[in-house]
Motif scaffolding. Structure first.
Motif, PDB file in Angstrom:
ATOM      1  N   GLU A  94       0.847  -1.192   0.000  1.00 52.77           N
ATOM      2  CA  GLU A  94       0.000   0.000   0.000  1.00 52.77           C
ATOM      3  C   GLU A  94       0.881   1.239   0.000  1.00 52.77           C
ATOM      4  O   GLU A  94       1.951   1.241   0.618  1.00 52.77           O
ATOM      5  CB  GLU A  94      -0.863   0.043   1.263  1.00 52.77           C
ATOM      6  N   ASP A  95       0.399   2.301  -0.652  1.00 53.70           N
ATOM      7  CA  ASP A  95       1.106   3.566  -0.524  1.00 53.70           C
ATOM      8  C   ASP A  95       0.615   4.244   0.761  1.00 53.70           C
ATOM      9  O   ASP A  95      -0.196   3.666   1.509  1.00 53.70           O
ATOM     10  CB  ASP A  95       0.979   4.426  -1.784  1.00 53.70           C
ATOM     11  N   LYS A  99      -3.577   2.962  -0.834  1.00 53.94           N
ATOM     12  CA  LYS A  99      -3.835   2.454  -2.179  1.00 53.94           C
ATOM     13  C   LYS A  99      -3.007   1.195  -2.419  1.00 53.94           C
ATOM     14  O   LYS A  99      -1.790   1.199  -2.218  1.00 53.94           O
ATOM     15  CB  LYS A  99      -3.468   3.519  -3.211  1.00 53.94           C
ATOM     16  N   TYR A 101      -1.326  -0.260  -4.711  1.00 54.52           N
ATOM     17  CA  TYR A 101      -0.843   0.176  -6.021  1.00 54.52           C
ATOM     18  C   TYR A 101      -0.294  -0.960  -6.881  1.00 54.52           C
ATOM     19  O   TYR A 101      -0.397  -0.897  -8.105  1.00 54.52           O
ATOM     20  CB  TYR A 101       0.169   1.320  -5.880  1.00 54.52           C
ATOM     21  N   GLU A 104      -3.338  -2.715  -8.308  1.00 56.10           N
ATOM     22  CA  GLU A 104      -3.871  -1.879  -9.377  1.00 56.10           C
ATOM     23  C   GLU A 104      -2.990  -1.981 -10.625  1.00 56.10           C
ATOM     24  O   GLU A 104      -3.482  -2.110 -11.748  1.00 56.10           O
ATOM     25  CB  GLU A 104      -3.951  -0.423  -8.922  1.00 56.10           C
ATOM     26  N   ARG A 105      -1.671  -1.956 -10.434  1.00 57.36           N
ATOM     27  CA  ARG A 105      -0.740  -2.037 -11.563  1.00 57.36           C
ATOM     28  C   ARG A 105      -0.906  -3.355 -12.317  1.00 57.36           C
ATOM     29  O   ARG A 105      -0.908  -3.392 -13.542  1.00 57.36           O
ATOM     30  CB  ARG A 105       0.703  -1.883 -11.077  1.00 57.36           C
ATOM     31  N   GLN A 117       0.099   5.153 -14.278  1.00 58.20           N
ATOM     32  CA  GLN A 117      -0.532   4.913 -12.986  1.00 58.20           C
ATOM     33  C   GLN A 117      -0.033   5.942 -11.978  1.00 58.20           C
ATOM     34  O   GLN A 117       1.155   6.243 -11.928  1.00 58.20           O
ATOM     35  CB  GLN A 117      -0.179   3.501 -12.497  1.00 58.20           C
ATOM     36  N   ASP A 118      -0.951   6.455 -11.149  1.00 57.40           N
ATOM     37  CA  ASP A 118      -0.605   7.407 -10.088  1.00 57.40           C
ATOM     38  C   ASP A 118      -0.633   6.723  -8.727  1.00 57.40           C
ATOM     39  O   ASP A 118      -1.551   5.943  -8.438  1.00 57.40           O
ATOM     40  CB  ASP A 118      -1.604   8.567 -10.058  1.00 57.40           C
ATOM     41  N   TYR A 119       0.343   7.023  -7.899  1.00 58.04           N
ATOM     42  CA  TYR A 119       0.401   6.553  -6.515  1.00 58.04           C
ATOM     43  C   TYR A 119       1.487   7.356  -5.810  1.00 58.04           C
ATOM     44  O   TYR A 119       2.028   8.293  -6.384  1.00 58.04           O
ATOM     45  CB  TYR A 119       0.673   5.040  -6.445  1.00 58.04           C
ATOM     46  N   LYS A 120       1.822   7.006  -4.584  1.00 58.46           N
ATOM     47  CA  LYS A 120       2.877   7.700  -3.851  1.00 58.46           C
ATOM     48  C   LYS A 120       3.966   6.707  -3.485  1.00 58.46           C
ATOM     49  O   LYS A 120       3.686   5.572  -3.100  1.00 58.46           O
ATOM     50  CB  LYS A 120       2.307   8.378  -2.616  1.00 58.46           C
ATOM     51  N   PHE A 121       5.235   7.155  -3.615  1.00 56.47           N
ATOM     52  CA  PHE A 121       6.364   6.272  -3.360  1.00 56.47           C
ATOM     53  C   PHE A 121       7.561   7.114  -2.929  1.00 56.47           C
ATOM     54  O   PHE A 121       7.625   8.313  -3.209  1.00 56.47           O
ATOM     55  CB  PHE A 121       6.704   5.479  -4.638  1.00 56.47           C
ATOM     56  N   GLU A 133       4.076   9.166 -10.923  1.00 51.93           N
ATOM     57  CA  GLU A 133       3.343   8.755 -12.113  1.00 51.93           C
ATOM     58  C   GLU A 133       4.202   7.708 -12.814  1.00 51.93           C
ATOM     59  O   GLU A 133       5.303   8.007 -13.267  1.00 51.93           O
ATOM     60  CB  GLU A 133       3.120   9.968 -13.013  1.00 51.93           C
TER      61      GLU A 133
END
Length: 151
Positions: A94-95, A99, A101, A104-105, A117-121, A133
């Protein structure tokens, strides 16, 4: 060397260059990195390519841009910024916003040949969690990806 006539022009051009141009990768560079990585995968084979992608400071890392490769179950096979993730199934990752991610990916990879794909890392340059992104291209049973950080 620059003459006195040209030096002010060079300085002015340098000051007009956006800060991100030298430090942060662009979407165009991310797509180019993935395209180059997929070609390398086909040229040298999976084992050699995955090792090359995972070499810190190697030809598949550039500033905050690096290649990651997953199989379609969510197992990380190569990671240019964090070798500790290689070999791990990250489908439950999860981010910071919760999420999932990687799930989802993998869903996106099963439905699309290419996608963003957008998420946080964690940004390897700043060591801070930032919006990211990620651009991915599916090749056979692999998702080959690289992304940019958005500040």
């Amino acid at each position: 060397m620059f003459s006195r006539v040209y030096l002010p022009l060079v300085v002015a051009i340098g000051l007009a260059t956006p800060a991100w141009a030298a430090g942060q990768a662009t979407k165009t560079e991310a797509v180019a990195m993935v395209t180059r990585a997929v070609a390398h995968l086909k040229e040298v084979g999976r084992e050699k390519a995955l090792a090359d992608f995972s070499t810190a400071g190697g030809p598949y890392t550039d500033r905050d841009l690096y290649v990651v490769v997953y199989d379609l179950t969510g197992t990380c096979l190569a990671h240019g910024a964090n070798a500790k993730l290689i070999g791990k199934n990250l489908s439950d990752a999860e981010d910071v916003d919760g999420k999932l991610y990687i799930q989802e990916r993998m869903a996106l990879a099963k439905a699309n040949k290419t996608f963003w794909q957008d998420y946080k890392f964690t940004n390897p340059s700043t060591k801070k969690i930032e919006p990211k992104e990620m651009y991915c291209q599916v090749d056979s049973d692999l998702a080959v990806c690289s992304g940019i950080y958005k500040q």
